[in-house]
Design a protein around this motif. Structure first.
Motif, PDB file in Angstrom:
ATOM      1  N   GLY A 121       0.814  -1.207   0.000  1.00 62.07           N
ATOM      2  CA  GLY A 121       0.000   0.000   0.000  1.00 62.07           C
ATOM      3  C   GLY A 121       0.851   1.261   0.000  1.00 62.07           C
ATOM      4  N   LEU A 122       1.872   1.274   0.839  1.00 57.80           N
ATOM      5  CA  LEU A 122       2.761   2.438   0.891  1.00 57.80           C
ATOM      6  C   LEU A 122       3.522   2.605  -0.419  1.00 57.80           C
ATOM      7  CD1 LEU A 122       4.105   2.113   4.550  1.00 57.80           C
ATOM      8  CD2 LEU A 122       2.408   3.749   3.679  1.00 57.80           C
ATOM      9  N   ALA A 125       3.348   5.860  -2.890  1.00 60.72           N
ATOM     10  CA  ALA A 125       4.567   6.539  -3.348  1.00 60.72           C
ATOM     11  C   ALA A 125       4.613   6.585  -4.879  1.00 60.72           C
ATOM     12  CB  ALA A 125       5.808   5.833  -2.798  1.00 60.72           C
ATOM     13  N   ARG A 126       4.252   5.477  -5.536  1.00 58.28           N
ATOM     14  CA  ARG A 126       4.244   5.443  -6.992  1.00 58.28           C
ATOM     15  C   ARG A 126       3.227   6.426  -7.559  1.00 58.28           C
ATOM     16  NH1 ARG A 126       1.025   4.430 -10.540  1.00 58.28           N
ATOM     17  NH2 ARG A 126      -0.428   3.403  -9.153  1.00 58.28           N
ATOM     18  N   GLY A 129       1.983  11.183 -10.304  1.00 58.48           N
ATOM     19  CA  GLY A 129       0.926  12.190 -10.349  1.00 58.48           C
ATOM     20  C   GLY A 129      -0.421  11.665 -10.815  1.00 58.48           C
ATOM     21  N   ASP A 130      -0.664  10.359 -10.690  1.00 59.76           N
ATOM     22  CA  ASP A 130      -1.928   9.802 -11.164  1.00 59.76           C
ATOM     23  C   ASP A 130      -2.881   9.431 -10.028  1.00 59.76           C
ATOM     24  OD1 ASP A 130      -0.624   7.596 -10.173  1.00 59.76           O
ATOM     25  OD2 ASP A 130      -0.931   6.336 -11.930  1.00 59.76           O
ATOM     26  N   TRP A 131      -2.765  10.105  -8.905  1.00 66.22           N
ATOM     27  CA  TRP A 131      -3.626   9.819  -7.774  1.00 66.22           C
ATOM     28  C   TRP A 131      -4.808  10.790  -7.748  1.00 66.22           C
ATOM     29  CZ3 TRP A 131      -3.962  13.646  -3.914  1.00 66.22           C
ATOM     30  CH2 TRP A 131      -3.036  14.678  -4.037  1.00 66.22           C
ATOM     31  N   ILE A 132      -5.849  10.398  -7.053  1.00 66.48           N
ATOM     32  CA  ILE A 132      -7.035  11.235  -6.920  1.00 66.48           C
ATOM     33  C   ILE A 132      -7.154  11.604  -5.440  1.00 66.48           C
ATOM     34  CG2 ILE A 132      -9.548  11.313  -7.168  1.00 66.48           C
ATOM     35  CD1 ILE A 132      -9.238   9.103  -9.306  1.00 66.48           C
TER      36      ILE A 132
END
Length: 107
Positions: A68-69, A73-74, A79-82
């Motif tokens: 999960g961590l 981090a990835r 920059g593909d997180w919401i």
């Protein structure tokens, strides 16, 4: 037979390599444990099984958190997180729409 002796000697060396420390428990709890034993099951085998299960659960939990961590981090690096606020707002909108379809039932 010589082969049987060698096999038993190896097995005994492995089994005698380490022990789980004894622990003190209340006699009522010991009685409860003894009543819970299955046919042919010993207190030692139950304790070993319980310790193995707990170690496996902790290993799985540690791996789950590590993955999960790493995923967080990835996602941050690429920059593909919401953002959580965006996800929660979308979920709240879906719940509101579902309530509206069902005739405005309250929370």
């Amino acid at each position: 037979m010589q082969i049987d002796y060698v096999s038993q000697a190896r097995y005994s060396q492995i089994m005698k390599a380490a022990t789980i420390p004894p622990i003190r428990i209340e006699s009522a709890f010991r009685q409860e444990i003894e009543q819970a034993l299955g046919d042919g099951e010993t207190m030692a085998s139950l304790v070993e099984s319980a310790v193995r299960t707990e170690v496996s659960r902790r290993r799985d939990q540690t791996e789950f958190v590590r993955r999960g961590l790493a995923s967080i981090a990835r996602s941050e690096a690429e920059g593909d997180w919401i953002p959580a606020e965006t996800v929660l707002a979308k979920l709240e909108a879906k719940v509101a729409a579902a309530r509206k379809r069902q005739g405005g039932l309250s929370k």
